[in-house]
Structures are given as C-alpha cells and as structure tokens.
Motif scaffolding. Structure first.
Motif, short mmCIF file in Angstrom:
data_model
loop_
_atom_site.label_atom_id
_atom_site.label_comp_id
_atom_site.label_asym_id
_atom_site.label_seq_id
_atom_site.Cartn_x
_atom_site.Cartn_y
_atom_site.Cartn_z
N THR A 28 -90.22 75.30 7.44
CA THR A 28 -90.30 76.24 7.31
C THR A 28 -92.01 77.47 7.73
O THR A 28 -92.87 76.86 8.35
CB THR A 28 -91.11 76.98 5.58
OG1 THR A 28 -89.96 76.61 4.65
CG2 THR A 28 -91.34 77.88 5.17
N LEU A 29 -91.40 78.53 8.49
CA LEU A 29 -92.85 79.01 9.17
C LEU A 29 -94.35 79.93 8.11
O LEU A 29 -92.86 81.12 7.16
CB LEU A 29 -91.95 80.16 10.24
CG LEU A 29 -93.25 80.90 10.59
CD1 LEU A 29 -94.32 80.28 11.47
CD2 LEU A 29 -92.42 81.86 11.64
N GLN A 30 -94.57 80.05 8.06
CA GLN A 30 -95.96 80.97 7.51
C GLN A 30 -96.60 81.60 8.74
O GLN A 30 -97.42 80.52 8.80
CB GLN A 30 -96.44 80.68 6.48
CG GLN A 30 -95.33 79.70 4.71
CD GLN A 30 -96.46 79.77 4.39
OE1 GLN A 30 -97.03 78.62 3.74
NE2 GLN A 30 -95.46 80.25 3.00
N LEU A 31 -97.27 82.58 8.22
CA LEU A 31 -97.47 83.71 9.40
C LEU A 31 -98.68 84.42 8.69
O LEU A 31 -97.38 85.57 7.85
CB LEU A 31 -96.85 84.30 10.51
CG LEU A 31 -97.82 84.74 11.13
CD1 LEU A 31 -98.38 84.25 12.13
CD2 LEU A 31 -96.56 85.78 12.39
N ILE A 32 -99.82 83.90 8.25
CA ILE A 32 -100.76 85.07 7.23
C ILE A 32 -101.57 86.55 8.25
O ILE A 32 -101.16 86.36 9.64
CB ILE A 32 -101.70 84.36 6.64
CG1 ILE A 32 -102.89 83.44 7.81
CG2 ILE A 32 -101.49 83.11 6.28
CD1 ILE A 32 -103.98 83.20 7.41
N SER A 33 -101.88 87.40 7.09
CA SER A 33 -102.29 88.32 7.97
C SER A 33 -101.19 89.03 8.91
O SER A 33 -101.70 89.73 9.82
CB SER A 33 -103.35 88.13 8.18
OG SER A 33 -104.24 87.41 7.16
N VAL A 34 -99.89 89.63 8.76
CA VAL A 34 -100.15 89.95 9.82
C VAL A 34 -99.71 91.21 9.43
O VAL A 34 -99.97 92.20 8.47
CB VAL A 34 -97.54 89.92 8.87
CG1 VAL A 34 -97.39 88.41 9.02
CG2 VAL A 34 -97.62 90.35 8.10
N THR A 35 -99.47 91.86 10.99
CA THR A 35 -100.10 93.58 11.27
C THR A 35 -98.01 93.55 11.92
O THR A 35 -97.31 93.36 12.10
CB THR A 35 -100.63 93.71 12.13
OG1 THR A 35 -100.35 92.70 13.84
CG2 THR A 35 -102.28 92.28 12.29
N PRO A 36 -98.03 95.04 11.98
CA PRO A 36 -97.02 95.46 12.55
C PRO A 36 -96.33 95.25 13.89
O PRO A 36 -95.41 95.10 14.42
CB PRO A 36 -97.15 96.88 13.03
CG PRO A 36 -98.21 96.93 11.87
CD PRO A 36 -98.65 96.16 12.31
N GLU A 37 -97.50 94.69 15.17
CA GLU A 37 -97.65 93.49 16.22
C GLU A 37 -96.64 92.36 16.02
O GLU A 37 -96.23 91.49 17.14
CB GLU A 37 -99.31 92.99 17.14
CG GLU A 37 -99.48 94.39 17.14
CD GLU A 37 -99.48 95.00 18.26
OE1 GLU A 37 -99.48 96.61 18.21
OE2 GLU A 37 -98.46 94.22 19.19
N ASP A 38 -96.58 91.69 14.72
CA ASP A 38 -95.74 90.70 14.43
C ASP A 38 -94.25 90.88 13.57
O ASP A 38 -93.48 89.55 13.98
CB ASP A 38 -96.45 89.77 12.77
CG ASP A 38 -97.93 89.17 13.55
OD1 ASP A 38 -98.53 90.11 12.26
OD2 ASP A 38 -98.00 88.67 14.42
N ALA A 39 -94.09 92.36 13.67
CA ALA A 39 -92.79 92.49 13.56
C ALA A 39 -91.91 92.41 14.74
O ALA A 39 -91.72 92.25 16.19
CB ALA A 39 -92.70 93.83 13.77
N ALA A 40 -90.65 91.24 14.93
CA ALA A 40 -89.68 90.39 15.38
C ALA A 40 -88.64 90.52 15.18
O ALA A 40 -88.73 89.73 13.65
CB ALA A 40 -90.64 89.95 16.45
N VAL A 41 -87.67 90.09 15.91
CA VAL A 41 -86.48 88.79 15.61
C VAL A 41 -87.11 87.15 15.99
O VAL A 41 -87.55 86.85 17.04
CB VAL A 41 -85.39 88.49 16.20
CG1 VAL A 41 -84.12 87.52 15.48
CG2 VAL A 41 -84.34 90.38 16.46
#
Length: 120
Positions: free
Chosen positions: A81-94
C-alpha cells in the motif's frame, strides 16, 4: 505469471491522504529478490518513481517525496500500500505499482494504473 492491480479512491481532496493498494497474484511479495514499486505519471509528464518495499519489508523512497510517503504491506493478503499525505493538485497522476528484480533496471510487471485526481 505475476499480475498487479491497483485499487483506491480516484478522487482525493487537497491536504488529505492518498491511499492506494496493489494486489499481487501469481507470485508472493515475500519472494526473495524483488522490489515492489510505486510509480506515477502526472498529466503531460514522464514517469516518476515514488518508492518501493522490498521482499523483506524494507522501504526506500524518492528524496523529493520521502517526507510525505509511506509504503507498507500485508503479506497475508499479498498486497502493498502507498500512502501520500498532504496532497496537492500537483499529486494528480496515474499511479502504477510495478515489480523489479534486485540489481535490474527494468520493471518486469506493471499494474494497469489508477487515475487519481486531487480536487475539492
């Protein structure tokens, strides 16, 4: 043949945590000699390696993302599992999960990818 499948929410709100799971079939994530990776591709950009978890459970992250990233595993379910905290629109991706053999550069197997949008 090993197959990987990503799953998780396709929409995450800014400042929240992105969580994706990769389910592996046809092989065990504890099999010696493999790294289990997360990679992403933002729109219009190239692939970006996020990090991996090894067959023994050790983790390594991209320096640019390590402060926000955590990769874990559930060996009973053969998932990581991947967890990425505090996302922003820059984290939008496939987001892709992929398997790579130790001391090899190429990824042997890939999931089909999961589109993640970051928007309120």
């Amino acid at each position: 043949q090993v197959q990987l499948q990503e799953s998780g929410p396709g929409l995450v709100k800014p400042s929240q945590t992105l969580s994706l799971t990769c389910t592996v079939s046809g092989g065990s994530i504890t099999t010696s000699g493999y790294y289990w990776n997360w990679i992403r591709q933002p729109p219009g950009r190239g692939l970006e390696w996020i990090g991996y978890i090894t067959y023994s459970g050790s983790t390594y992250y991209s320096p640019s993302l390590k402060n926000r990233t955590s990769i874990s595993r559930d060996t009973s379910k053969n998932q990581f599992t991947l967890q990425l905290i505090s996302v922003t629109p820059e984290d939008a991706a496939v987001y892709y999960c992929a398997r790579r053999r130790v001391r090899h550069c190429e990824y042997e197997d890939w999931g089909q990818g999961a589109q993640v949008t970051v928007s309120s």
